[in-house]
Scaffold this active site. Structure first.
Site, PDB file in Angstrom:
ATOM      1  N   PRO A 102     -94.374   2.454  48.981  1.00 46.27           N
ATOM      2  CA  PRO A 102     -94.141   1.011  48.865  1.00 46.27           C
ATOM      3  C   PRO A 102     -94.173   0.430  47.443  1.00 46.27           C
ATOM      4  O   PRO A 102     -95.085  -0.305  47.072  1.00 46.27           O
ATOM      5  CB  PRO A 102     -95.236   0.420  49.744  1.00 46.27           C
ATOM      6  CG  PRO A 102     -96.358   1.403  49.639  1.00 46.27           C
ATOM      7  CD  PRO A 102     -95.694   2.753  49.546  1.00 46.27           C
ATOM      8  N   CYS A 103     -93.146   0.727  46.700  1.00 40.82           N
ATOM      9  CA  CYS A 103     -93.037   0.180  45.343  1.00 40.82           C
ATOM     10  C   CYS A 103     -92.917  -1.343  45.362  1.00 40.82           C
ATOM     11  O   CYS A 103     -93.205  -1.995  44.356  1.00 40.82           O
ATOM     12  CB  CYS A 103     -91.868   0.833  44.602  1.00 40.82           C
ATOM     13  SG  CYS A 103     -90.320   0.834  45.505  1.00 40.82           S
TER      14      CYS A 103
END
Length: 170
Positions: free
Chosen positions: A138-139
């Site tokens: 989850p950037c």
């Protein structure tokens, strides 16, 4: 030559392109309108071990798991197996990203501290931007030190939608 399986997944904010291996591990996930970027990342990562893409419907149930995330089952992302090839530094950043819980964010500076490189904030940002497995790694949960929304390869409107979907933004 290894075989990777690809599927296209409709979501409320655009179509995702999923790339998985035959063992059911995600190798790439990005928005279809960024397909060229994803393929460049994967080609660079697998230069020594080229791959051939084959279309598959819901490989290893992965597409369904991603749809469950968009239906509100946020915790399903942590159950999805991934394989990322990058430098040791990039891999350490990507591992730390998976530890950020849904509904929360951290700054690039905090992420740099978590990989024991507190002065490498720009390098952390570059590793974050080179992440080939969007959403699952989850950037989008990394924001600026001042709490501002900063870059996201899928575009800031998608980043805002994802953070709202996860309960961070109202």
């Amino acid at each position: 030559m290894q075989i990777f399986l690809s599927d296209r997944i409709p979501t409320p904010i655009g179509e995702l392109l999923l790339i998985a291996d035959q063992q059911g591990q995600v190798r790439g996930l990005d928005w279809s309108d960024h397909e060229q970027r994803l393929m460049k990342l994967l080609d660079a990562r697998y230069r020594q071990h080229p791959f051939l893409l084959q279309t598959a419907d819901n490989p290893a149930g992965l597409s369904e798991m991603i749809q469950r995330y968009f239906a509100g089952e946020l915790a399903v992302l942590s159950q999805i197996p991934v394989v990322s090839h990058g430098t040791p530094f990039q891999c350490s950043v990507w591992q730390q990203l998976r530890l950020i819980p849904a509904g929360s964010t951290i700054s690039y500076g905090e992420l740099a501290k978590r990989v024991d490189r507190p002065r490498a904030v720009r390098a952390v940002g570059a590793a974050n931007g080179a992440n080939p497995i969007s959403i699952i790694v989850p950037c989008h949960r990394v924001i600026g030190a001042n709490g501002m929304m900063t870059g996201y390869a899928g575009g800031l409107p998608r980043k805002q939608w994802l953070l709202k979907h996860e309960g961070f933004l109202r």
